[in-house]
Design a protein around this motif. Structure first.
Motif, short mmCIF file in Angstrom:
data_model
loop_
_atom_site.label_atom_id
_atom_site.label_comp_id
_atom_site.label_asym_id
_atom_site.label_seq_id
_atom_site.Cartn_x
_atom_site.Cartn_y
_atom_site.Cartn_z
N LEU A 135 1.72 17.33 -0.35
CA LEU A 135 2.08 16.13 -1.11
C LEU A 135 3.51 15.70 -0.81
O LEU A 135 3.79 14.51 -0.59
N LYS A 136 4.42 16.66 -0.78
CA LYS A 136 5.82 16.36 -0.51
C LYS A 136 5.98 15.74 0.88
O LYS A 136 6.69 14.75 1.06
N ASP A 137 5.30 16.32 1.88
CA ASP A 137 5.43 15.82 3.26
C ASP A 137 4.93 14.38 3.37
O ASP A 137 5.53 13.56 4.07
N GLU A 138 3.83 14.06 2.68
CA GLU A 138 3.31 12.69 2.76
C GLU A 138 4.25 11.71 2.07
O GLU A 138 4.45 10.59 2.56
N VAL A 139 4.83 12.11 0.94
CA VAL A 139 5.80 11.25 0.27
C VAL A 139 6.98 10.97 1.19
O VAL A 139 7.41 9.82 1.35
N VAL A 140 7.53 12.01 1.80
CA VAL A 140 8.70 11.85 2.67
C VAL A 140 8.36 10.97 3.88
O VAL A 140 9.14 10.10 4.28
N GLN A 141 7.18 11.19 4.47
CA GLN A 141 6.78 10.40 5.63
C GLN A 141 6.71 8.91 5.30
O GLN A 141 7.25 8.07 6.02
N LEU A 142 6.03 8.57 4.21
CA LEU A 142 5.91 7.17 3.82
C LEU A 142 7.26 6.60 3.38
O LEU A 142 7.58 5.44 3.69
N ALA A 143 8.04 7.39 2.66
CA ALA A 143 9.34 6.92 2.18
C ALA A 143 10.26 6.58 3.35
O ALA A 143 10.98 5.58 3.32
N LYS A 144 10.26 7.41 4.38
CA LYS A 144 11.10 7.15 5.54
C LYS A 144 10.62 5.92 6.31
O LYS A 144 11.42 5.12 6.79
N LYS A 145 9.31 5.78 6.42
CA LYS A 145 8.77 4.68 7.21
C LYS A 145 8.97 3.33 6.53
O LYS A 145 9.22 2.32 7.19
N TYR A 146 8.91 3.32 5.19
CA TYR A 146 8.97 2.05 4.47
C TYR A 146 10.23 1.88 3.64
O TYR A 146 10.37 0.90 2.91
N GLY A 147 11.16 2.84 3.73
CA GLY A 147 12.42 2.71 3.00
C GLY A 147 12.24 2.76 1.50
O GLY A 147 12.85 1.99 0.76
N ILE A 148 11.41 3.69 1.01
CA ILE A 148 11.12 3.80 -0.42
C ILE A 148 12.00 4.88 -1.02
O ILE A 148 12.07 5.99 -0.49
N VAL A 149 12.65 4.57 -2.12
CA VAL A 149 13.49 5.54 -2.80
C VAL A 149 12.62 6.47 -3.63
O VAL A 149 11.85 6.02 -4.48
N ASN A 176 0.53 17.76 -11.72
CA ASN A 176 -0.16 18.96 -11.23
C ASN A 176 0.73 19.92 -10.46
O ASN A 176 0.26 20.99 -10.06
N GLY A 177 1.97 19.53 -10.21
CA GLY A 177 2.87 20.41 -9.49
C GLY A 177 3.01 20.02 -8.03
O GLY A 177 2.13 19.41 -7.43
N GLU A 178 4.14 20.41 -7.45
CA GLU A 178 4.45 20.05 -6.07
C GLU A 178 3.76 20.97 -5.08
O GLU A 178 3.71 22.19 -5.28
N THR A 179 3.19 20.38 -4.03
CA THR A 179 2.68 21.15 -2.90
C THR A 179 3.38 20.62 -1.65
O THR A 179 3.88 19.49 -1.63
N GLN A 180 3.39 21.41 -0.60
CA GLN A 180 4.06 20.99 0.62
C GLN A 180 3.38 19.77 1.22
O GLN A 180 4.05 18.87 1.74
N TRP A 193 0.83 -1.20 0.00
CA TRP A 193 0.00 0.00 0.00
C TRP A 193 0.87 1.25 0.00
O TRP A 193 0.60 2.21 -0.75
N ALA A 194 1.92 1.27 0.82
CA ALA A 194 2.78 2.45 0.91
C ALA A 194 3.45 2.74 -0.43
O ALA A 194 3.53 3.90 -0.86
N HIS A 195 3.95 1.71 -1.11
CA HIS A 195 4.59 1.92 -2.41
C HIS A 195 3.58 2.47 -3.42
O HIS A 195 3.89 3.40 -4.19
N ARG A 196 2.39 1.90 -3.44
CA ARG A 196 1.38 2.38 -4.39
C ARG A 196 0.94 3.81 -4.06
O ARG A 196 0.70 4.62 -4.95
N GLN A 197 0.82 4.10 -2.76
CA GLN A 197 0.42 5.45 -2.37
C GLN A 197 1.49 6.46 -2.76
O GLN A 197 1.17 7.56 -3.24
N VAL A 198 2.75 6.11 -2.57
CA VAL A 198 3.84 7.01 -2.98
C VAL A 198 3.80 7.21 -4.50
O VAL A 198 4.00 8.33 -5.00
N GLY A 199 3.55 6.14 -5.25
CA GLY A 199 3.43 6.28 -6.70
C GLY A 199 2.30 7.22 -7.09
O GLY A 199 2.45 8.06 -7.98
N PHE A 200 1.16 7.09 -6.40
CA PHE A 200 0.02 7.97 -6.67
C PHE A 200 0.38 9.43 -6.36
O PHE A 200 0.08 10.35 -7.14
N LEU A 201 1.04 9.66 -5.23
CA LEU A 201 1.40 11.02 -4.83
C LEU A 201 2.42 11.62 -5.79
O LEU A 201 2.32 12.80 -6.16
N LEU A 202 3.42 10.83 -6.18
CA LEU A 202 4.42 11.34 -7.12
C LEU A 202 3.79 11.67 -8.47
O LEU A 202 4.20 12.62 -9.15
#
Length: 757
Positions: free
Chosen positions: A551-565, A545-549, A530-539
């Motif tokens: 979206l970026k914060d959620e990507v970083v949070q999930l990436a740190k928790k699950y070790g996603i590049v 549509n462009g970066e928002t804070q 789920w985390a990988h797919r959610q990160v893919g959706f957010l990216l």
């Protein structure tokens, strides 16, 4: 000079571990009685599993290699699979039936303790608490091979219409691999029709000869044995089956994975005819091999149209030309005429993408499902060239709700336009890099969408609150295909799941009663998927549509928790051998040659290698361990619409959004025992929730270590991370390290179980 010397020391240390780890075999060990000799290396491992109505008969063939110049006597150790009632166990050695015995957990744990002290391998911890099969084997020829054949029968666990089949493959140390092949074949038969088949661990092939049978296969050469084989298959008498798998740790909302699939065999009148428009770019940039491959693939697609299909071919460059003014029947005469039309294509002119889309999407299709296969190698240069306007015009023209499948060829394409075009119109996008076989990918894409079964799908779940469900828009289900739906849930209890859609033009409804539990410890892989797919959706949202804070914060949070590049995070990729303290394994007998090919640097998962996944690795060295830094395409590549970096970013996002398997993590972040661990210099694996204090220290491989695993099996995955691990248990902080307790009394065990200081 000092740097070079340090490298030599590191290499020597890793070789010492490799000599031990390379010999460790999956689903069993062949341990020489001479304790100075490591377990024998595994040459090949072949498994055949026959499943009939939930009862599985597993046949295993393993060949081990004795690299010494001595005839050896050894003990064969096989951990009996979890979640199984073993009905029978037979061992054949060189064609002769041999005696062995199945030991219950208490006696088995004593033997595991001996193995732990001999091998000093944290991976053995996973075996503690399991039953054990053992047998004496003699003689094993010098510089020769030993073949072992095992058969056992088990009853598969069954829950809510879903069977779970597990086979132990994960080796000790997690780094060994077969010298030759690993081959696994499962033949399933069921009196209730088989619908869904899914493996979160391995990329399997699935053949469906009929409704009640399935043949599953996996084969690879020099396979890294770093995770067990797991497969789920669901049974149902309905035309479309749906099965639910859940994971819910303490104190968190749950995770769910749904698998929906149609029956395998259809009567002729049950497969609805389709309307398909092939749209091909013939601009000047398509000259040469690209156009020839595209023409070859398009001809193949035309030859494979169904009798009830209707079709058209649209060619575009600076102008737009159709084979016919509208869709025509796929008669033999029409198909042959269309092939002659395709054969006459020449590459010249600009790229009128907007006009080509309008021509394809405004076709009159009636009740049939309309599919548009759109191939281009360029950006819009003729007519309307603004991507936003093209997308708006396409949405307006698509009154028939055609599914658009876009295939981008080369690097000079607008990836944002193609991705938004496909996602906004019920299809998918894919990309062919320079040098890749275009005709093969076009044929594969056509095969996937050739026979639509259930379209316009809607999902409704009552009595349980679901959220963050992916994909956000459900795709059609095609014959031989399967829809995976993954998300989070709050609440618990029985729920009604309703799947609706169109089948052969008629509305159909399928109801399923499933249970969303308040707690479920297994199936933890769902959280990572789920985390990988959610990160893919957010990216994807950031790309298009462009970066928002937020979206970026959620990507970083999930990436740190699950070790996603991601573009915002990179991680050290640490060799597994560097995470275990090397030590001598006793004098090496003459003729025992280490096999460095058995344990190379830990391979990265396929989808994480550049350029296919868009990731890259920078070699480095830190804290005495060989490491690499894994990085995703740079943020600029996500902002760019065209170019090699943009294509890599698009492919990376697609792989994340479509992730189906729980490949081993590539970074110095691990999830184990429901916890997240980070690898820290000097401290090993540290639970992210642990404080800096140490309440209880336990020596690895000691009686205390194995007793802890037996008493608290939920901690086994965490204990198996290595020899230096910090674990948070309630308010306690446990540290696995040298110099810790070697025995545990009842009072200390009770304290750990209570998780209180």
């Amino acid at each position: 000079m000092a740097h070079r010397a340090r490298l030599l020391i590191i290499a020597a240390a890793l070789l010492g571990v490799a000599a031990l780890a390379s010999s460790a075999s999956a689903a069993g060990l062949l341990l020489p009685r001479d304790g100075s000799i490591p377990p024998l290396a595994l040459k090949h491992h072949r498994v055949t599993i026959d499943v009939r109505d939930g009862t599985a008969v597993t046949n295993i063939e393993q060949v081990y290699v004795n690299s010494t110049s001595r005839i050896l006597e050894a003990t064969y150790i096989f951990p009996v699979p979890d979640d199984a009632v073993v009905m029978d166990f037979r061992l054949m050695i060189n064609g002769k039936m041999q005696k062995g015995e199945v030991l219950e957990k208490e006696r088995a744990n004593q033997i595991y303790d001996d193995i732990v002290r001999r091998m000093r391998d944290p991976g053995i911890i996973d075996w503690i608490g399991k039953n054990l099969f053992q047998a004496r084997i003699f003689p094993i020829p010098a510089n020769g091979e030993q073949k072992i054949t095992i058969q056992y029968t088990q009853v598969l666990p069954f829950l809510d219409g879903t069977y779970k089949l597990s086979y132990p493959l994960k080796t000790t140390q997690g780094t060994a691999q077969t010298l030759e092949d690993l081959t696994l074949t499962a033949r399933i038969s069921s009196h209730v029709p088989i619908k869904t088949v899914y493996s979160p661990s391995h990329r399997i092939s699935v053949a469906r000869p009929n409704e009640n049978e399935a043949v599953i296969g996996f084969e690879g050469d020099k396979v890294v044995l770093d995770q067990d084989f797991t497969m789920y298959f669901g049974v149902s008498k309905k035309d479309v089956g749906l099965n639910l798998i859940t994971y819910r740790p303490d104190g968190e909302p749950g995770y769910f994975l749904m698998m929906a699939a149609p029956k395998a065999v259809f009567d002729t009148d049950e497969i609805q005819g389709k309307a398909i428009t092939f749209v091909l770019d013939t601009s000047g940039s398509m000259t040469g091999v690209k156009l020839e491959q595209a023409k070859k693939a398009l001809t193949w697609c035309l030859d494979h149209l169904g009798d009830d299909d209707r079709f058209n071919v649209v060619r575009f460059s600076s102008d737009v030309e159709g084979f016919e003014k509208g869709l025509v029947a796929a008669s033999k005469a029409n198909v042959e005429a269309a092939k002659r039309f395709v054969d006459g294509f020449e590459a010249a002119g600009g790229t009128a993408i907007d006009d080509a889309l309008t021509a394809a999407l405004t076709a009159k299709v009636g009740q049939d499902t309309h599919l548009v296969l759109f191939l281009t190698d360029g950006r819009p240069t003729v007519g309307e060239t603004e991507p936003k306007a093209i997308l708006e015009r396409a949405a307006k023209a698509n009154g028939n709700r055609a599914r658009v499948f876009a295939l981008g060829i080369g690097d000079d394409i607008n990836t944002h336009l193609l991705d938004a075009l496909a996602d906004g119109n019920g299809g998918t996008s894919a990309y062919v890099k320079p040098g890749e076989d275009m005709d093969t990918q076009i044929a594969a894409l056509y095969n996937q969408i050739a026979f639509p079964v259930l379209t316009d799908i809607q999902l409704d779940i009552s009595k349980v609150k679901t959220y963050a469900v992916l994909p956000s828009k459900l795709s059609d289900i095609f014959r031989g295909g399967q829809l995976l739906i993954i998300g989070r849930y709050r609440g618990d209890g029985d729920a009604l799941i309703r799947l609706t859609g169109k089948m052969t033009g008629s509305e159909r409804r399928f109801d399923f009663e499933e249970t969303f539990p308040a707690k479920r410890d297994d199936n933890a892989f769902i959280a990572s998927l789920w985390a990988h797919r959610q990160v893919g959706f957010l990216l994807d949202q950031i790309r298009l549509n462009g970066e928002t804070q937020a979206l970026k914060d959620e990507v970083v949070q999930l990436a740190k928790k699950y070790g996603i590049v991601t573009p915002y995070t990179s991680y050290l990729v640490v060799d597994e051998s560097a995470l275990t303290v090397p030590r001598p394994i006793g004098p090496r007998p003459p003729g025992l040659v280490p096999r460095p090919t058995v344990v190379p640097r830990r391979p990265m998962p396929e989808e994480s290698r550049a350029p296919a996944g868009g990731f890259s690795y920078d070699d480095d060295e830190a804290d005495g361990a060989a490491v690499r830094t894994a990085t995703a395409p740079k943020k600029d590549a996500y902002k760019a619409e065209s170019g090699a970096g943009a294509v890599d970013a698009a492919k990376t996002v697609r792989r994340l959004k479509d992730k189906e398997r729980s490949e081993s993590e590539v970074s110095a972040v691990r999830r184990a025992s429901g916890r997240v661990f980070s690898f820290r210099a000097g401290r090993g694996w540290v639970d992210n929730d642990a404080s800096g204090t140490e309440d209880i220290a336990i020596a690895p491989y000691s009686a205390a270590w194995t007793k802890l695993a037996a008493e608290l099996p939920a901690l086994k995955a965490a204990l198996g991370l290595g020899e230096l691990v910090t674990i948070k248990v309630g308010s306690l902080t446990l540290v696995i390290r040298a110099g810790g307790l070697t025995t545990l009394d009842a009072k200390t065990i009770a304290r750990i179980k209570a998780g209180t200081r």
